[in-house]
Design an enzyme around this catalytic site. Structure first.
Site, PDB file in Angstrom:
ATOM      1  N   HIS A 197       0.827  -1.203   0.000  1.00  0.00           N
ATOM      2  CA  HIS A 197       0.000   0.000   0.000  1.00  0.00           C
ATOM      3  C   HIS A 197       0.865   1.259   0.000  1.00  0.00           C
ATOM      4  CE1 HIS A 197      -2.828   2.934   2.118  1.00  0.00           C
ATOM      5  NE2 HIS A 197      -3.374   2.695   0.947  1.00  0.00           N
ATOM      6  N   HIS A 221      -8.676   7.389  -4.237  1.00  0.00           N
ATOM      7  CA  HIS A 221      -8.932   5.966  -4.442  1.00  0.00           C
ATOM      8  C   HIS A 221     -10.049   5.712  -5.447  1.00  0.00           C
ATOM      9  CE1 HIS A 221      -6.861   5.921  -0.495  1.00  0.00           C
ATOM     10  NE2 HIS A 221      -6.416   4.753  -0.895  1.00  0.00           N
ATOM     11  N   ARG A 295      -1.528  23.049  -0.227  1.00  0.00           N
ATOM     12  CA  ARG A 295      -1.106  21.658   0.003  1.00  0.00           C
ATOM     13  C   ARG A 295      -1.764  21.146   1.276  1.00  0.00           C
ATOM     14  NH1 ARG A 295      -0.961  16.904  -0.096  1.00  0.00           N
ATOM     15  NH2 ARG A 295       0.884  15.567  -0.212  1.00  0.00           N
ATOM     16  N   TYR A 479       8.136  11.698   2.462  1.00  0.00           N
ATOM     17  CA  TYR A 479       9.024  12.861   2.379  1.00  0.00           C
ATOM     18  C   TYR A 479      10.471  12.498   2.723  1.00  0.00           C
ATOM     19  CZ  TYR A 479       4.647  15.356   2.012  1.00  0.00           C
ATOM     20  OH  TYR A 479       3.410  15.779   1.599  1.00  0.00           O
TER      21      TYR A 479
END
Length: 629
Positions: A197, A221, A295, A479
């Site tokens: 995932h 999704h 964001r 990140y």
């Protein structure tokens, strides 16, 4: 009638999972597989090999994996290591220890069993995929239904799947018991998918329950390829009683999001992520709030400023402290800092051109510049009674934006940065002289100059001084940068540090890629931005009109006085006007920046490609056409 009576005797977990691996077609495959095994038994293994290769060529997804893994078993398992006996002209099959001989007949039996097992699963899956492919046109894109969930179709015959109750599904919440979820009226065993995932272990939040609440939160999704993938893991249907009950009404967690400017290019609607048209960036040193890139990882929370509290706790503090917004505005001196924020995924679209990565397809405008007003984090920690020394190494931030499980967005920065006299870390309540907009963290956010945007936590609710980094998914499993050789099968997020300071960056905002320029103007004007993380000042931008063969130095524009050394938090806008090259109908315009540590941008994307598409800072290139006079 109870569901258990409908489906007959209790079956094992392995048998339930086999439904998605072709169980519905087992009877159809037996004659063909029996023939294949007969070939093996009669030492006609070449026929079996040919059949296997044909299946491997046409099979997709799990079917191909079944065959491939069977092939690897035959090749790699020590039992099947062949050794040629030169003196007898025979083949000896040895164990991994190398000292045990095996009867050739036994070898063929074991080989046939291994290959046949793979063939049973693969052939069933192959037929299933063929029928799924034939019904693909019946899958409607969720966007075409106003964002409503579209349920994956299955090719299994009616009645081929077992019946389960929601209560039974809730018993499958761990990797040991199997991870089951429901979507619509179907039951899925996603145990094998958990490790694959892209969102990491967050998928376990849905274990034993319905996917709908989570997919309402993460609307990405609701795409056809995701629904098709989910269909591969189907193991059953919900009982008729549970189908009638449904999973409950799902409210839209994004219904209260603030309005946005229509000129923004939307990369994701839920959560909302967007960037401005690139040419707007170079119009103003301070980016207007409406055009500052957006964001968000989760829905924008609604926060009552009168009831807002900032909680501060952790190591080195005598006790936990709670501050109101009014406390922050009246008990501490106000400071302003002009700082550029950039998303780690800025310019990800260029990495996608090399090889597809996972993440929002940001262009060059996931970066903006603003003047922030607020209080210094250092002064707030001192007010809370923090004393230097001890084991503390990090300052953790937690936002008020939360997922359906109540888990907040979180990140952390080094304590050294937070306490530094020249680190300029703010708890900001103003942006460009105005109240902080909701999309940008109202009523309070962290502003960590020179640091990746992900650490500048919005809707700040908690500050924790700690010996450890934040345990947040976005600190630990996102990140981070990796080698181009690392893929999703081999990535280990614990092996890489979290991104903090960002590398040197520049991009061309005008003209746009593909633009048509008039030669009658005699000169071409090129504009853009340049910035470097960690407070390093951009000292030069080089521009080429011929793909990098020759270079010219652009003029830098800054909206404020020269910053102190190490505190160049804001970008520089740049411009170059130069004569058109005498010949050619196209210009290959390139830019690259240099900071005061002489860090330079790499010349191409491929060497810095990574599976998350972060830290994309190669030379920026645009190709434009020149109209003849």
């Amino acid at each position: 009638m109870r569901s258990s009576e409908l489906r007959g005797p209790e079956i094992s977990r392995a048998e339930k999972r086999s439904a998605r691996q072709g169980q519905a077609y087992k009877i159809q495959t037996f004659p063909i597989v029996a023939s294949f095994l007969n070939d093996i038994a009669e030492r006609k293994s070449s026929n079996g090999t040919v059949a296997g290769m044909l299946f491997l060529k046409h099979a997709l997804g799990p079917a191909r994996r079944c065959l491939y893994r069977t092939q690897r078993l035959l090749v790699r398992t020590p039992l099947f290591y062949p050794q040629v006996c030169a003196d007898k002209g025979c083949v000896r099959w040895q164990s991994g220890e190398g000292g045990r001989d095996w009867n050739p007949r036994w070898q063929h039996m074991v080989a046939g069993l291994a290959a046949g097992t793979g063939m049973v699963l693969a052939f069933g899956l192959y037929h299933r995929q063929e029928e799924q492919a034939a019904s693909e046109e019946q899958l409607a894109d969720s966007a075409g239904r106003g964002g409503e969930a579209v349920f994956p179709e299955t090719a299994a015959p009616v009645g081929a799947y077992p019946i389960f109750t929601r209560e039974e599904v809730t018993k499958h919440r761990t990797l040991q018991d199997g991870v089951w979820v429901t979507f619509g009226d179907s039951v899925y065993d996603i145990t094998d998918f958990v490790g694959l995932h892209p969102g990491g272990s967050k998928i376990m939040l849905a274990a034993g329950g319905a996917l709908e609440p989570f997919w309402a939160m993460y609307a990405v999704h609701n795409q056809q390829h995701v629904l098709e993938l989910l269909g591969e893991y189907k193991v059953g249907e919900l009982s008729s009683e549970d189908k009638k009950k449904g999973s409950g009404a799902i409210s839209d967690p994004y219904a209260s999001d603030p309005p946005r400017h229509p000129a923004l290019k939307i990369n994701s609607l839920k959560p909302f992520n967007a960037e401005p048209p690139s040419e707007i960036l170079s119009e103003n040193f301070l980016t207007p709030n409406a055009f500052f890139f957006k964001r968000n990882h989760l829905p924008v929370p609604e926060v009552d400023p009168e009831r807002y509290r900032l909680e501060i706790s952790g190591e080195g503090l005598p006790k936990a402290v709670s501050l109101t917004l009014e406390d922050l505005k009246t008990k501490f001196p106000k400071h302003t800092v002009t700082a550029t924020l950039q998303c780690a995924g800025n310019r990800r679209s260029e990495m996608n051109k090399i090889k597809q990565v996972k993440g929002l397809d940001w262009g060059i405008a996931a970066i903006s510049n603003a003047q922030w007003g607020g209080v210094r984090l250092r002064e707030v920690l001192e007010h809370a009674g923090y004393r230097h020394g001890g084991a503390a190494q990090h300052v953790q931030f937690e936002g008020l934006d939360k997922d359906v499980s109540g888990t907040p967005y979180g990140a952390s920065i080094p304590l050294r940065k937070a306490l530094s006299d020249d680190g300029d870390v703010l708890l900001a309540y103003e942006m460009n002289g105005e109240e902080l907009p909701r999309d940008h963290g109202f009523p309070l956010r962290a502003v960590v100059p020179g640091t990746v945007g992900a650490r500048n936590v919005k809707w700040l609710g908690k500050i924790i001084v700690s010996a450890e980094e934040s345990k947040s998914h976005w600190q630990q499993n996102d990140y981070k940068g990796f080698s181009p050789s690392v893929d999703w099968d081999t990535v280990d997020f614990k092996s890489a540090p979290a991104i903090q300071e960002l590398p040197i960056q520049s991009a061309i905002t005008e003209p746009r890629d593909g633009a048509l320029l008039e030669r009658s103007g005699e000169q071409v004007t090129v504009r853009g931005y340049a910035w470097s993380g960690g407070g390093r000042e951009v000292v030069r931008v080089d521009v080429s009109l011929d793909g990098g063969k020759t270079w010219q130095v652009a003029t830098l524009r800054s909206g404020e006085d020269a910053p102190p050394l190490g505190q160049a938090w804001a970008w520089k806008l740049w411009e170059l006007s130069a004569p058109f090259p005498p010949e050619g109908e196209q210009l290959d315009i390139v830019c690259k920046a240099v900071d005061n540590s002489y860090n330079m941008q790499p010349d191409s994307v491929a060497p810095i490609w990574n599976l998350r598409g972060v830290l994309s800072n190669a030379w920026h290139r645009v190709r434009v056409s020149v109209k003849k006079d």
